[in-house]
Motif scaffolding. Structure first.
Motif, short mmCIF file in Angstrom:
data_model
loop_
_atom_site.label_atom_id
_atom_site.label_comp_id
_atom_site.label_asym_id
_atom_site.label_seq_id
_atom_site.Cartn_x
_atom_site.Cartn_y
_atom_site.Cartn_z
N LYS A 158 30.51 34.45 44.00
CA LYS A 158 30.64 34.12 42.59
C LYS A 158 32.11 33.96 42.21
CE LYS A 158 26.47 36.69 41.34
NZ LYS A 158 25.93 37.83 40.54
N THR A 159 32.39 32.95 41.39
CA THR A 159 33.76 32.71 40.95
C THR A 159 34.34 33.92 40.23
OG1 THR A 159 33.34 30.34 40.78
CG2 THR A 159 35.23 31.19 39.57
N ASN A 160 33.51 34.62 39.47
CA ASN A 160 33.98 35.77 38.69
C ASN A 160 33.49 37.08 39.30
OD1 ASN A 160 31.29 35.34 38.13
ND2 ASN A 160 31.48 35.76 35.93
N ALA A 161 33.44 37.16 40.62
CA ALA A 161 32.95 38.37 41.30
C ALA A 161 33.74 39.59 40.86
CB ALA A 161 33.05 38.20 42.81
N ASP A 162 33.02 40.71 40.63
CA ASP A 162 33.65 41.93 40.14
C ASP A 162 34.73 42.43 41.09
OD1 ASP A 162 32.02 41.91 37.94
OD2 ASP A 162 30.57 43.33 38.76
N ASN A 163 34.54 42.23 42.38
CA ASN A 163 35.49 42.73 43.37
C ASN A 163 36.58 41.72 43.72
OD1 ASN A 163 34.53 45.45 43.95
ND2 ASN A 163 32.69 44.44 44.70
N GLY A 164 36.68 40.65 42.97
CA GLY A 164 37.80 39.74 43.10
C GLY A 164 37.67 38.74 44.24
N THR A 165 38.77 38.03 44.48
CA THR A 165 38.84 36.95 45.46
C THR A 165 39.51 37.44 46.72
OG1 THR A 165 38.93 35.26 43.72
CG2 THR A 165 39.75 34.64 45.89
N ASP A 214 29.86 40.37 47.71
CA ASP A 214 30.57 41.18 46.71
C ASP A 214 31.85 40.55 46.19
OD1 ASP A 214 28.93 43.72 46.84
OD2 ASP A 214 29.49 43.51 48.94
N HIS A 215 32.30 39.48 46.81
CA HIS A 215 33.58 38.86 46.47
C HIS A 215 33.41 37.34 46.37
CE1 HIS A 215 35.75 42.58 47.73
NE2 HIS A 215 34.80 42.64 48.63
N ARG A 216 34.34 36.73 45.70
CA ARG A 216 34.56 35.30 45.93
C ARG A 216 35.45 35.22 47.17
NH1 ARG A 216 37.93 30.91 42.22
NH2 ARG A 216 37.07 29.03 43.22
N LEU A 276 36.59 45.59 56.62
CA LEU A 276 37.01 44.77 55.48
C LEU A 276 36.28 45.19 54.20
CD1 LEU A 276 37.20 41.18 57.05
CD2 LEU A 276 39.08 42.76 56.59
N GLN A 277 34.99 45.41 54.30
CA GLN A 277 34.24 45.78 53.10
C GLN A 277 34.72 47.11 52.54
OE1 GLN A 277 30.45 45.28 55.06
NE2 GLN A 277 29.89 43.59 53.73
N GLU A 278 35.01 48.06 53.42
CA GLU A 278 35.52 49.36 52.96
C GLU A 278 36.88 49.22 52.30
OE1 GLU A 278 36.77 53.76 54.70
OE2 GLU A 278 36.12 52.19 56.06
N PHE A 279 37.77 48.47 52.93
CA PHE A 279 39.13 48.35 52.45
C PHE A 279 39.21 47.51 51.18
CE2 PHE A 279 43.26 46.06 52.50
CZ PHE A 279 44.11 47.15 52.36
N LEU A 280 38.44 46.43 51.14
CA LEU A 280 38.53 45.50 50.01
C LEU A 280 37.68 45.96 48.82
CD1 LEU A 280 38.30 42.17 52.04
CD2 LEU A 280 40.35 43.17 51.01
N GLY A 281 36.75 46.87 49.07
CA GLY A 281 35.91 47.36 47.99
C GLY A 281 34.65 46.56 47.85
N ALA A 282 33.53 47.13 48.34
CA ALA A 282 32.26 46.41 48.32
C ALA A 282 31.35 47.05 47.28
CB ALA A 282 31.60 46.46 49.70
#
Length: 255
Positions: free
Chosen positions: A11-18, A42-44, A249-255
């Motif tokens: 999603k363009t406006n994903a809660d967890n960012g780009t 979880d991300h764009r 990546l999911q842990e570090f970037l925030g999933a």
């Protein structure tokens, strides 16, 4: 600056960012297929082809890491991306280091199988000349031999052939130009400029950028940093160890 070919999911406006994915020399966005699937929940997530790679335009003549980084920012501008996390592998990791140090738009960074300096300038200049002379097809086998561990090469012939074809299909000038960017890349004295959170990921069997190189990056940045090693695994763990890479990546970037 050059607008690069890219693929985007989520999603363009994903809660967890780009999240922006930058691959190795000789690669296309296909290097990131497992991560594009996993992170898009979880991300764009955006993967880009470097200039002269995949479907990105060829820019004749030598490149620099600074120019490759400018290509990334120019492309993200067209996509209306402001802040982003950057994940870079090998050449993409060099571009990610530069972006993390110089662009306030970077929120966190993952450096995977990369280095603040790759080999010698002479070796990269020689590789650029050889590529212009004989083409990427002539070096594809040697590249794949560094990308994957011996066990993976033996057990995954179809996957290995797919990535061999990827390297061989890279534009000769595009590959040579990026060789010249790596020839002049030396960020060893500037790693402390990176103050965002950092994760480094090394392949335990990587002959090009061994674990101690990635640990050195983690030790030198000024922000919070964590170093991980995946073994067995060589230079492209995104393909060889996708589940483990995705989990990190999911842990570090925030999933």
């Amino acid at each position: 600056m050059t607008v690069l070919h890219h693929v985007t999911y989520g999603k363009t406006n994903a809660d967890n960012g780009t999240v922006v994915l930058l691959g190795s020399i000789g690669s296309t966005t296909d290097m990131w297929l497992p991560q594009l699937d996993a992170l898009s929940r979880d991300h764009r997530v955006i993967a880009l082809d470097h200039r002269g790679h995949g479907s990105s335009p060829v820019v004749p003549g030598p490149a620099t890491i600074e120019a490759l980084a400018a290509d990334v920012l120019e492309t993200l501008d067209t996509l209306h991306v402001e802040d982003f996390a950057v994940v870079g592998l090998s050449l993409g990791g060099a571009v990610a280091q530069y972006l993390a140090a110089t662009s306030p738009r970077v929120t966190r960074a993952v450096f995977m199988c990369t280095s603040p300096k790759f080999g010698t300038r002479e070796s990269w200049i020689e590789r650029a000349a050889a590529t212009r002379s004989t083409g990427t097809g002539a070096l594809a086998d040697a590249v794949i031999g560094r990308w994957f561990s011996p066990g993976f090469l033996e057990s995954r012939p179809a996957t290995t052939n797919h990535y061999r074809t990827m390297v061989a299909s890279c534009d000769d000038e595009g590959y040579a130009s990026c060789c010249e960017a790596l020839a002049n890349w030396d960020f060893q004295d500037r790693l402390a400029e990176i103050s965002v959170p950092v994760l480094t990921i090394a392949g335990g069997d990587d002959p090009s950028t061994p674990p101690e190189t990635l640990q050195g990056i983690a030790d030198a940045v000024s922000g919070e940093a964590r170093a991980e090693v995946l073994s067995p695994g060589a230079h492209v763990p995104t393909v060889e160890r996708p589940a483990e890479v995705n989990a990190l990546l999911q842990e570090f970037l925030g999933a």
